[in-house]
Scaffold this motif. Structure first.
Motif, PDB file in Angstrom:
ATOM      1  N   ASN A   1       0.667  -1.261   0.053  1.00  0.00           N
ATOM      2  CA  ASN A   1       0.005   0.052   0.127  1.00  0.00           C
ATOM      3  C   ASN A   1       0.953   1.239   0.078  1.00  0.00           C
ATOM      4  OD1 ASN A   1      -2.939  -0.781   0.352  1.00  0.00           O
ATOM      5  ND2 ASN A   1      -1.835  -2.053   1.479  1.00  0.00           N
ATOM      6  N   ARG A   2       2.199   0.898  -0.171  1.00  0.00           N
ATOM      7  CA  ARG A   2       3.053   2.155  -0.406  1.00  0.00           C
ATOM      8  C   ARG A   2       2.967   3.007   1.051  1.00  0.00           C
ATOM      9  NH1 ARG A   2       5.518   3.055  -4.643  1.00  0.00           N
ATOM     10  NH2 ARG A   2       5.740   5.396  -4.528  1.00  0.00           N
ATOM     11  N   VAL A   3       3.042   2.334   2.120  1.00  0.00           N
ATOM     12  CA  VAL A   3       3.315   3.025   3.454  1.00  0.00           C
ATOM     13  C   VAL A   3       4.244   2.845   3.901  1.00  0.00           C
ATOM     14  CG1 VAL A   3       2.056   3.228   5.608  1.00  0.00           C
ATOM     15  CG2 VAL A   3       0.539   2.927   3.729  1.00  0.00           C
ATOM     16  N   GLY A   4       5.045   4.037   4.533  1.00  0.00           N
ATOM     17  CA  GLY A   4       6.255   3.640   5.371  1.00  0.00           C
ATOM     18  C   GLY A   4       6.098   3.626   6.804  1.00  0.00           C
ATOM     19  N   LEU A   5       6.363   2.691   7.299  1.00  0.00           N
ATOM     20  CA  LEU A   5       6.362   2.433   8.956  1.00  0.00           C
ATOM     21  C   LEU A   5       7.663   3.143   9.455  1.00  0.00           C
ATOM     22  CD1 LEU A   5       5.492  -1.284   8.992  1.00  0.00           C
ATOM     23  CD2 LEU A   5       4.095   0.682   8.970  1.00  0.00           C
ATOM     24  N   ASP A   6       7.370   4.246  10.158  1.00  0.00           N
ATOM     25  CA  ASP A   6       8.171   4.984  11.076  1.00  0.00           C
ATOM     26  C   ASP A   6       7.933   4.686  12.755  1.00  0.00           C
ATOM     27  OD1 ASP A   6      10.057   6.638  11.747  1.00  0.00           O
ATOM     28  OD2 ASP A   6       8.928   8.742  11.450  1.00  0.00           O
ATOM     29  N   PHE A   7       8.831   3.860  13.349  1.00  0.00           N
ATOM     30  CA  PHE A   7       8.566   3.328  14.689  1.00  0.00           C
ATOM     31  C   PHE A   7       8.977   4.555  15.719  1.00  0.00           C
ATOM     32  CE2 PHE A   7       6.924  -0.447  13.594  1.00  0.00           C
ATOM     33  CZ  PHE A   7       7.428  -0.878  12.355  1.00  0.00           C
ATOM     34  N   ILE A   8       8.401   4.600  16.693  1.00  0.00           N
ATOM     35  CA  ILE A   8       8.989   5.500  17.749  1.00  0.00           C
ATOM     36  C   ILE A   8      10.043   4.721  18.435  1.00  0.00           C
ATOM     37  CG2 ILE A   8       6.573   6.696  18.106  1.00  0.00           C
ATOM     38  CD1 ILE A   8       6.294   5.065  20.656  1.00  0.00           C
ATOM     39  N   ASP A   9      11.043   5.216  19.103  1.00  0.00           N
ATOM     40  CA  ASP A   9      11.959   4.732  19.878  1.00  0.00           C
ATOM     41  C   ASP A   9      11.074   3.713  20.991  1.00  0.00           C
ATOM     42  OD1 ASP A   9      14.016   5.786  18.311  1.00  0.00           O
ATOM     43  OD2 ASP A   9      13.915   7.918  19.414  1.00  0.00           O
ATOM     44  N   PRO A  10      11.858   2.798  21.112  1.00  0.00           N
ATOM     45  CA  PRO A  10      11.178   1.989  22.374  1.00  0.00           C
ATOM     46  C   PRO A  10      11.301   2.581  23.706  1.00  0.00           C
ATOM     47  CG  PRO A  10      12.802   0.529  21.232  1.00  0.00           C
ATOM     48  CD  PRO A  10      12.804   2.161  20.518  1.00  0.00           C
ATOM     49  N   GLY A  11      10.057   2.410  24.474  1.00  0.00           N
ATOM     50  CA  GLY A  11      10.078   3.200  25.744  1.00  0.00           C
ATOM     51  C   GLY A  11       9.842   4.578  25.771  1.00  0.00           C
ATOM     52  N   LYS A  12       9.443   5.065  24.575  1.00  0.00           N
ATOM     53  CA  LYS A  12       9.345   6.527  24.216  1.00  0.00           C
ATOM     54  C   LYS A  12       7.783   6.980  23.776  1.00  0.00           C
ATOM     55  CE  LYS A  12      13.632   7.812  25.125  1.00  0.00           C
ATOM     56  NZ  LYS A  12      14.092   8.653  26.203  1.00  0.00           N
ATOM     57  N   PRO A  13       6.999   6.626  24.749  1.00  0.00           N
ATOM     58  CA  PRO A  13       5.584   7.014  23.962  1.00  0.00           C
ATOM     59  C   PRO A  13       5.118   8.472  24.009  1.00  0.00           C
ATOM     60  CG  PRO A  13       5.252   6.219  26.390  1.00  0.00           C
ATOM     61  CD  PRO A  13       6.800   6.146  25.934  1.00  0.00           C
ATOM     62  N   GLN A  14       6.329   9.354  24.602  1.00  0.00           N
ATOM     63  CA  GLN A  14       5.809  10.732  24.179  1.00  0.00           C
ATOM     64  C   GLN A  14       6.156  11.101  22.972  1.00  0.00           C
ATOM     65  OE1 GLN A  14       7.960   9.228  26.072  1.00  0.00           O
ATOM     66  NE2 GLN A  14      10.076  10.218  26.368  1.00  0.00           N
ATOM     67  N   GLN A  15       6.968  10.337  22.274  1.00  0.00           N
ATOM     68  CA  GLN A  15       7.229  10.700  20.745  1.00  0.00           C
ATOM     69  C   GLN A  15       5.961  10.634  20.113  1.00  0.00           C
ATOM     70  OE1 GLN A  15      10.336   7.838  19.365  1.00  0.00           O
ATOM     71  NE2 GLN A  15      11.678   9.283  20.470  1.00  0.00           N
ATOM     72  N   ASN A  16       4.853   9.993  20.467  1.00  0.00           N
ATOM     73  CA  ASN A  16       3.589   9.953  19.830  1.00  0.00           C
ATOM     74  C   ASN A  16       2.640  10.371  20.746  1.00  0.00           C
ATOM     75  OD1 ASN A  16       1.919   9.344  17.534  1.00  0.00           O
ATOM     76  ND2 ASN A  16       1.959   7.151  17.676  1.00  0.00           N
ATOM     77  N   GLY A  17       2.529  11.737  21.185  1.00  0.00           N
ATOM     78  CA  GLY A  17       1.732  12.362  22.256  1.00  0.00           C
ATOM     79  C   GLY A  17       0.162  12.237  21.808  1.00  0.00           C
ATOM     80  N   HIS A  18      -0.063  12.603  20.591  1.00  0.00           N
ATOM     81  CA  HIS A  18      -1.446  12.466  19.961  1.00  0.00           C
ATOM     82  C   HIS A  18      -2.312  11.450  20.298  1.00  0.00           C
ATOM     83  CE1 HIS A  18      -1.016  16.578  18.477  1.00  0.00           C
ATOM     84  NE2 HIS A  18       0.190  16.368  17.727  1.00  0.00           N
ATOM     85  N   ILE A  19      -1.636  10.080  19.971  1.00  0.00           N
ATOM     86  CA  ILE A  19      -2.083   9.014  20.011  1.00  0.00           C
ATOM     87  C   ILE A  19      -2.335   8.398  21.666  1.00  0.00           C
ATOM     88  CG2 ILE A  19      -0.341   7.354  19.874  1.00  0.00           C
ATOM     89  CD1 ILE A  19      -4.113   6.822  18.677  1.00  0.00           C
ATOM     90  N   GLU A  20      -1.521   8.995  22.325  1.00  0.00           N
ATOM     91  CA  GLU A  20      -1.257   8.756  23.880  1.00  0.00           C
ATOM     92  C   GLU A  20      -2.379   9.474  24.540  1.00  0.00           C
ATOM     93  OE1 GLU A  20       0.330   6.635  25.876  1.00  0.00           O
ATOM     94  OE2 GLU A  20       1.202   5.792  24.062  1.00  0.00           O
ATOM     95  N   SER A  21      -2.794  10.738  24.025  1.00  0.00           N
ATOM     96  CA  SER A  21      -3.859  11.369  24.638  1.00  0.00           C
ATOM     97  C   SER A  21      -5.116  10.745  24.000  1.00  0.00           C
ATOM     98  CB  SER A  21      -3.810  12.878  23.812  1.00  0.00           C
ATOM     99  OG  SER A  21      -4.928  13.573  24.421  1.00  0.00           O
ATOM    100  N   PHE A  22      -5.264  10.501  22.961  1.00  0.00           N
ATOM    101  CA  PHE A  22      -6.636   9.942  22.382  1.00  0.00           C
ATOM    102  C   PHE A  22      -6.697   8.500  23.230  1.00  0.00           C
ATOM    103  CE2 PHE A  22      -8.597   6.669  19.810  1.00  0.00           C
ATOM    104  CZ  PHE A  22      -9.858   7.221  19.625  1.00  0.00           C
ATOM    105  N   ASN A  23      -5.879   7.717  23.350  1.00  0.00           N
ATOM    106  CA  ASN A  23      -5.766   6.191  23.969  1.00  0.00           C
ATOM    107  C   ASN A  23      -6.410   6.587  25.383  1.00  0.00           C
ATOM    108  OD1 ASN A  23      -5.012   5.014  21.771  1.00  0.00           O
ATOM    109  ND2 ASN A  23      -2.826   4.545  22.577  1.00  0.00           N
ATOM    110  N   GLY A  24      -5.782   7.413  26.036  1.00  0.00           N
ATOM    111  CA  GLY A  24      -6.526   7.642  27.381  1.00  0.00           C
ATOM    112  C   GLY A  24      -7.742   8.176  27.762  1.00  0.00           C
ATOM    113  N   LYS A  25      -8.043   9.187  26.564  1.00  0.00           N
ATOM    114  CA  LYS A  25      -9.867   9.500  26.305  1.00  0.00           C
ATOM    115  C   LYS A  25     -10.489   8.424  26.276  1.00  0.00           C
ATOM    116  CE  LYS A  25      -8.566  14.384  25.284  1.00  0.00           C
ATOM    117  NZ  LYS A  25      -8.058  14.940  24.182  1.00  0.00           N
ATOM    118  N   PHE A  26     -10.256   7.436  25.288  1.00  0.00           N
ATOM    119  CA  PHE A  26     -10.939   6.483  24.689  1.00  0.00           C
ATOM    120  C   PHE A  26     -11.075   5.383  25.833  1.00  0.00           C
ATOM    121  CE2 PHE A  26     -11.095   2.065  22.459  1.00  0.00           C
ATOM    122  CZ  PHE A  26     -12.299   2.410  21.832  1.00  0.00           C
ATOM    123  N   ARG A  27      -9.804   5.087  26.520  1.00  0.00           N
ATOM    124  CA  ARG A  27     -10.056   4.234  27.734  1.00  0.00           C
ATOM    125  C   ARG A  27     -10.853   4.663  28.927  1.00  0.00           C
ATOM    126  NH1 ARG A  27      -5.155   4.711  29.206  1.00  0.00           N
ATOM    127  NH2 ARG A  27      -4.358   3.258  27.459  1.00  0.00           N
TER     128      ARG A  27
END
Length: 130
Positions: free
Chosen positions: A25-51
């Motif tokens: 699907n021509r999608v590049g996977l860009d992984f955050i550094d292990p143990g660094k959820p703050q590198q993807n803060g938007h999803i961390e915020s959403f996950n907390g709200k969703f939970r």
């Protein structure tokens, strides 16, 4: 053009099936550094709200109910709910303003810079009265 997607290093994202899907699907996977959820803060915020607002509020009795309630949350979150990141407007209001504007609305920052990673890469209240 390859579209990058920022994701975690979890087993569901680093398997061969995901890698194959991304390639096809021509999608590049860009992984955050292990143990660094703050590198993807938007999803961390959403996950907390969703939970907090959806998963903790319901006892799902089956997969069908879980799908129905989480879909209702997604619809409400993505259409009716004001977001501080959108100037306290709903996504629909923001999209309408964006489409009508001759240039991007003031005060909205769009980050077009590449990722700094070194790796390639809501439920509304239940209407039932129990």
């Amino acid at each position: 053009m390859v579209v990058p997607v920022l994701t975690y290093n979890g087993p569901e994202f680093i398997g061969k099936t995901m890698d194959q899907w991304a390639y096809l699907n021509r999608v590049g996977l860009d992984f955050i550094d292990p143990g660094k959820p703050q590198q993807n803060g938007h999803i961390e915020s959403f996950n907390g709200k969703f939970r907090h607002e959806c998963l903790n509020e319901h006892w799902f009795v089956g997969l069908g109910e879980a799908r129905r309630l989480t879909a209702a949350y997604a619809r409400e979150y993505n259409t009716d709910r004001p977001h501080s990141s959108l100037g306290n407007r709903t996504p629909q209001e923001f999209a309408a303003a964006w489409a009508a504007a001759p240039s991007p609305p003031r005060g909205i920052r769009i980050n077009l810079t590449p990722s700094r990673s070194k790796h390639p890469r809501g439920c509304p209240p239940d209407s039932r009265k129990d």
